[in-house]
Write an enzyme that holds these catalytic residues in place. Structure first.
Site, PDB file in Angstrom:
ATOM      1  N   CYS A 203       0.813  -1.224   0.000  1.00 31.67           N
ATOM      2  CA  CYS A 203       0.000   0.000   0.000  1.00 31.67           C
ATOM      3  C   CYS A 203       0.844   1.272   0.000  1.00 31.67           C
ATOM      4  CB  CYS A 203      -0.942   0.004   1.204  1.00 31.67           C
ATOM      5  SG  CYS A 203      -2.124  -1.331   1.146  1.00 31.67           S
TER       6      CYS A 203
HETATM    7  N1  COA Z   1     -19.450  -9.170  10.181  1.00 35.06           N
HETATM    8  C1  COA Z   1     -19.775  -9.321  11.464  1.00 35.06           C
HETATM    9  N2  COA Z   1     -18.880  -9.578  12.431  1.00 35.06           N
HETATM   10  C2  COA Z   1     -17.589  -9.685  12.056  1.00 35.06           C
HETATM   11  C3  COA Z   1     -17.177  -9.536  10.722  1.00 35.06           C
HETATM   12  C4  COA Z   1     -18.179  -9.275   9.756  1.00 35.06           C
HETATM   13  N3  COA Z   1     -17.867  -9.123   8.481  1.00 35.06           N
HETATM   14  N4  COA Z   1     -15.848  -9.681  10.663  1.00 35.06           N
HETATM   15  C5  COA Z   1     -15.405  -9.917  11.882  1.00 35.06           C
HETATM   16  N5  COA Z   1     -16.460  -9.932  12.755  1.00 35.06           N
HETATM   17  C6  COA Z   1     -16.420 -10.193  14.200  1.00 35.06           C
HETATM   18  C7  COA Z   1     -15.176 -10.975  14.608  1.00 35.06           C
HETATM   19  O1  COA Z   1     -15.352 -12.347  14.441  1.00 35.06           O
HETATM   20  C8  COA Z   1     -15.004 -10.563  16.031  1.00 35.06           C
HETATM   21  O2  COA Z   1     -15.904 -11.285  16.837  1.00 35.06           O
HETATM   22  P1  COA Z   1     -15.485 -11.736  18.326  1.00 35.06           P
HETATM   23  O3  COA Z   1     -15.267 -10.449  19.065  1.00 35.06           O
HETATM   24  O4  COA Z   1     -16.666 -12.514  18.761  1.00 35.06           O
HETATM   25  O5  COA Z   1     -14.238 -12.533  18.167  1.00 35.06           O
HETATM   26  C9  COA Z   1     -15.459  -9.118  16.040  1.00 35.06           C
HETATM   27  O6  COA Z   1     -16.307  -8.961  14.901  1.00 35.06           O
HETATM   28  C10 COA Z   1     -14.298  -8.152  15.940  1.00 35.06           C
HETATM   29  O7  COA Z   1     -13.462  -8.565  14.865  1.00 35.06           O
HETATM   30  P2  COA Z   1     -12.066  -7.905  14.577  1.00 35.06           P
HETATM   31  O8  COA Z   1     -11.446  -8.575  13.377  1.00 35.06           O
HETATM   32  O9  COA Z   1     -11.259  -7.867  15.829  1.00 35.06           O
HETATM   33  O10 COA Z   1     -12.569  -6.452  14.169  1.00 35.06           O
HETATM   34  P3  COA Z   1     -11.805  -5.082  14.182  1.00 35.06           P
HETATM   35  O11 COA Z   1     -12.551  -4.143  14.994  1.00 35.06           O
HETATM   36  O12 COA Z   1     -10.344  -5.220  14.424  1.00 35.06           O
HETATM   37  O13 COA Z   1     -11.998  -4.615  12.655  1.00 35.06           O
HETATM   38  C11 COA Z   1     -10.677  -4.446  10.647  1.00 35.06           C
HETATM   39  C12 COA Z   1     -11.425  -5.370  11.611  1.00 35.06           C
HETATM   40  C13 COA Z   1      -9.980  -5.319   9.611  1.00 35.06           C
HETATM   41  C14 COA Z   1     -11.688  -3.547   9.987  1.00 35.06           C
HETATM   42  C15 COA Z   1      -9.644  -3.585  11.420  1.00 35.06           C
HETATM   43  O14 COA Z   1      -8.905  -4.396  12.322  1.00 35.06           O
HETATM   44  C16 COA Z   1      -8.680  -2.840  10.527  1.00 35.06           C
HETATM   45  O15 COA Z   1      -9.066  -2.160   9.602  1.00 35.06           O
HETATM   46  N6  COA Z   1      -7.384  -2.897  10.863  1.00 35.06           N
HETATM   47  C17 COA Z   1      -6.356  -2.210  10.121  1.00 35.06           C
HETATM   48  C18 COA Z   1      -6.048  -3.020   8.927  1.00 35.06           C
HETATM   49  C19 COA Z   1      -5.169  -2.321   7.943  1.00 35.06           C
HETATM   50  O16 COA Z   1      -4.941  -1.162   7.960  1.00 35.06           O
HETATM   51  N7  COA Z   1      -4.675  -3.116   7.047  1.00 35.06           N
HETATM   52  C20 COA Z   1      -3.895  -2.625   5.993  1.00 35.06           C
HETATM   53  C21 COA Z   1      -4.269  -3.466   4.850  1.00 35.06           C
HETATM   54  S1  COA Z   1      -3.380  -2.989   3.491  1.00 35.06           S
END
Ligand code: COA
Length: 373
Positions: A156
């Site tokens: 990225c």
């Molecule tokens: N729908 C509903 N629930 C979902 C879900 C979906 N699509 N995806 C995950 N969940 C659930 C998980 O299973 C988890 O449940 P639990 O608490 O019972 O275990 C909960 O929601 C939280 O999941 P988590 O993955 O910890 O969410 P988060 O708040 O960290 O958000 C991202 C996920 C990916 C949006 C976030 O972590 C993020 O954007 N991080 C930065 C990533 C980044 O910048 N990457 C660069 C890529 S180039």
């Protein structure tokens, strides 16, 4: 030392888009079918049912509301769950090249330049359609540019790495004008069958023209006051796709050659890395963070960007200070910060300062400090 500027920018947005609602419906249909197929194993406790996705979670966790895509039909088909792209012959421009060309031509038009005046083309992005011939050489050919071309592949952060390479080339006289093009077909490496990440990415292409200030005549020209890059090894964002996949024993599972991440860890580790990079870079240029009018940040997660801007400014950023495009585009990898720049620079006045900052897998991060001329 020559003074260098960005004299034009371009953006290609695929006409098709997919809302969170549509995406969640497709994923949930797929998950339901899988759970029915696996019903016996699930009942016996030897398989876990796939959990359902929800548009509410997606927008709350990421800030993403929709994404532009090269093919919505394939992505929304529960029996397919990936884009459907007609294979092109070797003598046709590739899809990546075609998208990049549209962005590149717009950047050239904005800068009042003809393709023949460009003598360096860098294709700077996360995923290359093939290893060789370089995507950049193909784009150079179809654009009608001269000089040389090569690919830059730093996930990225690629566009920022490309801008530094382009600025260095122009400053040293190895190119007069260099294009940094970032075509991203992120939906091609996204696992739409994984609820944790199926909503993250979208497709787009951007371009930036870098040239010497004494010859630039673009309408919206920004002097590059400085560039700074940083990398720090991490496996928290990973893609094991590569030319040795077919040789490896045992073979990797199909989903190991697509994007995967530990989103929470990425969030936690990348925010301080990026905030410190920006602050240190500004300090070395003798610029107070408070003097920066705009932060064009990589667009992966809304809360992440707000936190980075808060750490840099020492207060809550306004929407105008850290513009958001991920609500409409999702994460378009290397294109994200450039889309923000392209859409949100016209209102800046001469002398206004801005920071373009891209970051992602590697980890990798790049900062470009700009002054509106
Ligand atoms: N729908 C509903 N629930 C979902 C879900 C979906 N699509 N995806 C995950 N969940 C659930 C998980 O299973 C988890 O449940 P639990 O608490 O019972 O275990 C909960 O929601 C939280 O999941 P988590 O993955 O910890 O969410 P988060 O708040 O960290 O958000 C991202 C996920 C990916 C949006 C976030 O972590 C993020 O954007 N991080 C930065 C990533 C980044 O910048 N990457 C660069 C890529 S180039």
């Amino acid at each position: 030392m020559k003074r260098i500027c960005i004299s034009g920018s371009g953006l290609y947005t695929p006409p098709q888009s997919v809302s969170n609602e549509e995406l969640a419906v497709a994923y949930n249909r797929y998950a339901q079918r899988e759970n029915e197929r696996q019903a016996a194993a699930i009942a016996a406790g030897t398989a876990e049912p796939l959990p359902m996705s929800s548009p509410e979670f997606i927008v709350k966790a990421s800030g993403i509301r929709s994404r532009h895509v090269v093919d919505r039909g394939g992505v929304l088909d529960p029996a397919r769950m990936r884009p459907r792209l007609p294979r092109r012959g070797d003598d046709e421009p590739s899809l990546m090249c075609e998208m990049g060309l549209l962005a590149a031509r717009q950047a050239l038009a904005g800068a009042g330049r003809a393709a023949a005046e460009i003598d360096a083309v860098l294709v700077a992005c996360s995923n290359m359609q093939r290893p060789y011939p370089a995507m950049a050489v193909e784009l150079q050919h179809y654009l009608g540019a001269g000089g040389y071309a090569y690919d830059v592949n730093v996930a990225c952060a690629s566009a920022a790495f490309g801008v530094q390479a382009a600025a260095d080339a122009v400053a040293r006289g190895s190119a007069r004008a260099a294009l940094v093009v970032s075509p991203e077909i992120c939906t091609g490496h996204l696992n739409f069958m994984n609820r944790d990440c199926h909503f993250i990415f979208g497709d787009a292409a951007t371009a930036l023209l870098v040239e010497s200030m004494d010859v630039a005549h673009g309408q919206a020209t920004f002097e590059i006051l400085g560039t700074r890059l940083a990398t720090q090894y991490s496996n928290n964002i990973r893609n094991n796709f590569g030319f040795l996949n077919a040789c490896e024993e045992p073979r990797r599972p199909w989903d190991d050659v697509l994007f995967r991440q530990e989103g929470r860890k990425v969030f936690k580790e990348v925010v301080p890395l990026v905030a410190e990079l920006i602050l240190a870079h500004l300090a070395d240029l003798g610029i107070e963070a408070a003097a920066v009018r705009r932060f064009w940040l990589h667009q992966a997660n809304l809360s992440m960007n707000q936190l980075i801007a808060r750490r840099v400014l020492g207060r809550e950023p306004s929407e105008a200070e850290a513009p958001v495009i991920l609500d409409e585009y999702a994460n378009t990898s290397s294109a994200g910060s450039v889309i923000a720049f392209h859409k949100f620079h016209a209102d800046l006045a001469p002398g206004d300062l801005g920071v373009l900052c891209a970051f992602g897998a590697g980890y990798s991060a790049g900062c470009v400090v700009l002054k509106r001329l």
